[in-house]
Design an enzyme around this catalytic site. Sequence first.
Site, PDB file in Angstrom:
ATOM      1  N   ASP A 152       0.805  -1.220   0.000  1.00 14.71           N
ATOM      2  CA  ASP A 152       0.000   0.000   0.000  1.00 14.71           C
ATOM      3  C   ASP A 152       0.841   1.274   0.000  1.00 14.71           C
ATOM      4  O   ASP A 152       2.022   1.270   0.344  1.00 14.71           O
ATOM      5  CB  ASP A 152      -0.952   0.012   1.195  1.00 14.71           C
ATOM      6  CG  ASP A 152      -0.221  -0.113   2.530  1.00 14.71           C
ATOM      7  OD1 ASP A 152       0.776  -0.843   2.598  1.00 14.71           O
ATOM      8  OD2 ASP A 152      -0.655   0.524   3.511  1.00 14.71           O
ATOM      9  N   GLU A 200      -0.436  -2.061   5.121  1.00 19.19           N
ATOM     10  CA  GLU A 200       0.509  -1.993   6.245  1.00 19.19           C
ATOM     11  C   GLU A 200       0.420  -0.659   6.969  1.00 19.19           C
ATOM     12  O   GLU A 200       0.516  -0.585   8.191  1.00 19.19           O
ATOM     13  CB  GLU A 200       1.945  -2.219   5.753  1.00 19.19           C
ATOM     14  CG  GLU A 200       2.976  -2.320   6.880  1.00 19.19           C
ATOM     15  CD  GLU A 200       3.399  -0.991   7.480  1.00 19.19           C
ATOM     16  OE1 GLU A 200       3.566  -0.916   8.714  1.00 19.19           O
ATOM     17  OE2 GLU A 200       3.546  -0.006   6.725  1.00 19.19           O
ATOM     18  N   GLU A 201       0.262   0.433   6.204  1.00 21.43           N
ATOM     19  CA  GLU A 201       0.315   1.754   6.807  1.00 21.43           C
ATOM     20  C   GLU A 201      -0.812   1.978   7.816  1.00 21.43           C
ATOM     21  O   GLU A 201      -0.663   2.760   8.740  1.00 21.43           O
ATOM     22  CB  GLU A 201       0.256   2.834   5.712  1.00 21.43           C
ATOM     23  CG  GLU A 201       1.474   2.863   4.781  1.00 21.43           C
ATOM     24  CD  GLU A 201       2.752   3.302   5.470  1.00 21.43           C
ATOM     25  OE1 GLU A 201       2.683   3.758   6.634  1.00 21.43           O
ATOM     26  OE2 GLU A 201       3.818   3.190   4.860  1.00 21.43           O
ATOM     27  N   ARG A 212      18.727  -6.888  13.853  1.00 22.71           N
ATOM     28  CA  ARG A 212      19.060  -7.190  15.244  1.00 22.71           C
ATOM     29  C   ARG A 212      18.118  -8.265  15.762  1.00 22.71           C
ATOM     30  O   ARG A 212      16.969  -8.372  15.314  1.00 22.71           O
ATOM     31  CB  ARG A 212      18.964  -5.939  16.124  1.00 22.71           C
ATOM     32  CG  ARG A 212      17.554  -5.491  16.416  1.00 22.71           C
ATOM     33  CD  ARG A 212      17.477  -4.154  17.137  1.00 22.71           C
ATOM     34  NE  ARG A 212      18.317  -4.036  18.297  1.00 22.71           N
ATOM     35  CZ  ARG A 212      17.988  -4.466  19.517  1.00 22.71           C
ATOM     36  NH1 ARG A 212      16.812  -5.065  19.696  1.00 22.71           N
ATOM     37  NH2 ARG A 212      18.786  -4.295  20.539  1.00 22.71           N
ATOM     38  N   HIS A 249       7.876   8.933   4.254  1.00 25.46           N
ATOM     39  CA  HIS A 249       6.631   9.702   4.373  1.00 25.46           C
ATOM     40  C   HIS A 249       6.814  11.170   3.987  1.00 25.46           C
ATOM     41  O   HIS A 249       5.928  11.984   4.244  1.00 25.46           O
ATOM     42  CB  HIS A 249       6.026   9.583   5.778  1.00 25.46           C
ATOM     43  CG  HIS A 249       5.585   8.190   6.135  1.00 25.46           C
ATOM     44  ND1 HIS A 249       4.648   7.927   7.109  1.00 25.46           N
ATOM     45  CD2 HIS A 249       5.946   6.969   5.644  1.00 25.46           C
ATOM     46  CE1 HIS A 249       4.461   6.627   7.206  1.00 25.46           C
ATOM     47  NE2 HIS A 249       5.246   6.019   6.326  1.00 25.46           N
TER      48      HIS A 249
END
Length: 401
Positions: free
Chosen positions: A91, A148-149, A188, A374
């Site tokens: 998206d 996802e956003e 990580r 963004h």
Amino acid sequence: MVATVSLDAILHKHRIRPEIQALQTELVQWRRNFHQKPELAFKENLTAEFIAQKLTELGIDHQTGVAQTGIVALIEGKGKGKVLGIRADMDALPIQEENEVEYRSQHDGIMHACGHDGHVAIALGAAKYLSEHRDFNGTVKIIFQPAEESPGGAKPMIEEGVLKNPDVDAIIGLHLWNNLPLGTVGVRPGALMAAAETFYLRVQGKGGHGALPHQTIDPIVVGSHIVTALQTLVSRTVNPIDAAVVTVGEFKSGRAHNVVADFAELSGTVRYFNPELRELGDRLSKVVNGICQSYGATYELDYIRMYPPTINDPAIAALVKTIAEETIETPLGVVPECQTMGSEDMAFFLQEVPGCYFFLGSANPHQDLAYPHHHPRFNFDETALGMGVEMFVRCVEKFLA
């Protein structure tokens, strides 16, 4: 005179195999197609149609319409074995693009300002390579995820059985990352990204004349005390070794200088890495309740737990780190252990099965490709696309050896 370095030379330097180097032009074409036609959460119809068409051309079995617009592709290896999932989000964002490029967004007010167009291109590239080189034991399940956003497509896909039939043993995903230079993998074990929780608060007071405050219950005063008190949630109730943040991003009240408003509206975000800090939401509610009671105000609080922390499995993270060290010659000299208070709904997949989410550096300030995510001028160095495919393919080869 400054010497120029060819794309082939860069990819060779990073030990990208010739077959994936040969995909680079196609990867760029795919990415730019997605970039020109960005779509918001659960409306990724053109994106899904393009993905399904390519998968069909490649002869890859796939299912469409998962959680509305999601797609799941299956690639079988030469023999039986484990199942590795690869996740790519699709998206875009409600941002007006300001880049002056030939492939700029054709959809007004919508832009791929986070790199998801690159994620889809990388996953498609990995699908193409793996479908033509099935010398691994097991199955690769490639998950093209919507939304996802926000509001989040991972959980609906899981609820529709995306991790079943066949059952996924582990899952990986990457995020192109303009906070790291091109050619750098950041990974990580443990918490990579934070939980994201949002609150919306309406403080109901009693309006009146600014000259007669004793006849009112001032919601601005009440709200101001709440904002101040919320700062102590982290500074005085969270172990200093744990990272957390509480931000009030909105405070709206009043329309005239001599009028005590009737109500105030506040909203903000709570973020943390340690799952035990989920209790911050309850503490926030108690602070709001106590202050409102002390001033005689009432309130409505809507607290939304959006995404949990994105927590990597140590063994899968170690696998990704080893592959990065073998494959990508980072300008930093090491594979950094990145961490950010940003959030990701990849977290829901990682709650269900062990896996690893990692960052792939995509910034190139020499080409003005270093704007933050963004931002209306966000863009990235497309050389990272081939690197992403190589990382995914090597993860498949090692995990399904």
